[in-house]
Design an enzyme around this catalytic site. Sequence first.
Site, short mmCIF file in Angstrom:
data_model
loop_
_atom_site.label_atom_id
_atom_site.label_comp_id
_atom_site.label_asym_id
_atom_site.label_seq_id
_atom_site.Cartn_x
_atom_site.Cartn_y
_atom_site.Cartn_z
N TYR A 39 -8.26 0.22 7.26
CA TYR A 39 -7.58 1.51 7.50
C TYR A 39 -8.16 2.22 8.72
O TYR A 39 -7.52 3.12 9.27
CB TYR A 39 -7.70 2.45 6.30
CG TYR A 39 -7.06 1.98 5.01
CD1 TYR A 39 -6.30 0.81 4.94
CD2 TYR A 39 -7.23 2.72 3.84
CE1 TYR A 39 -5.74 0.39 3.75
CE2 TYR A 39 -6.67 2.30 2.63
CZ TYR A 39 -5.93 1.13 2.59
OH TYR A 39 -5.39 0.73 1.40
N HIS A 97 -9.74 -7.33 -0.33
CA HIS A 97 -8.45 -6.66 -0.04
C HIS A 97 -7.24 -7.56 -0.29
O HIS A 97 -6.24 -7.12 -0.85
CB HIS A 97 -8.46 -6.15 1.41
CG HIS A 97 -7.53 -5.02 1.64
ND1 HIS A 97 -7.75 -4.04 2.59
CD2 HIS A 97 -6.36 -4.67 1.05
CE1 HIS A 97 -6.76 -3.16 2.57
NE2 HIS A 97 -5.89 -3.53 1.65
#
EC number: 1.1.1.346
Length: 267
Positions: A39, A97
């Site tokens: 991010y 992830h």
Amino acid sequence: MIVPKIGMGTFRLTGATVIDAVQTALEVGYRAIDTAQIYGNEAEIGQAIANSGVPQHELFLTTKIWTENYAPEQLILSLKQSLQKLGADAVNLTLIHWPAPQLGVQIEEVMQALLHAKQLGLTEHIGISNFNIALTQQAINSIGLEHIATNQIELSPYLQNRPLVSYLQQQQIDVTSYMTLAYGKVLQDPVLQTIAQQINASPAQVALAWALQQGYAVIPSSTQRAHLLANLKAQDLQLTAEQMQAIAELDRNSREVNPEQLAPEWD
């Protein structure tokens, strides 16, 4: 549950926007923040936490290891860098992830590296994200069920993923729902709008209440104080069996996030 029932998601929030949003979230009562290395906002979140004056021990911080950091030495190093950015000695939860089968990721190796990070005290809990049933089973076989706190997966009224949810709940692995509002698409749904009118709530609150009522943790994202507060209040709503059934019938296996190189073959 290990994972708090409601947290703030920070996907796609960067720079001053994420600093303001996280500070506002902490002001109105959020204590769980979800981020990820990819991010690109861990340092800003660290700054927002420092600005807020909320002590670390009151927070539940989640980050996720990105695919390029899956090699064992790199995983540990990258997590230490994440901690530095977040201004934390340790995070509460670290996830893999994506399983990234197309990249030849060895689940056993990456899970053992993640367990090592836990043993080093860099993270209190560990888990997975975007794993299907078979890969979750591989993760369990690699390090033991007791070490896997959650599988964070896309879930919304339009993507209910029942086989995977059922499997996770049988294993007593927390289900964390992301994209619960399907990029806002479900907010226009007539069924959710009708239920919202019936219980004097917003369609967003109805979708979140639906997820919470099934025992999922949710991490909705917003930059607006009013929406952040409204999302928190979804915890106070109770949907009837009829309303839950009406939402169950909205399932259309409609997925918003499905990166070719990273996603598994979905159940």
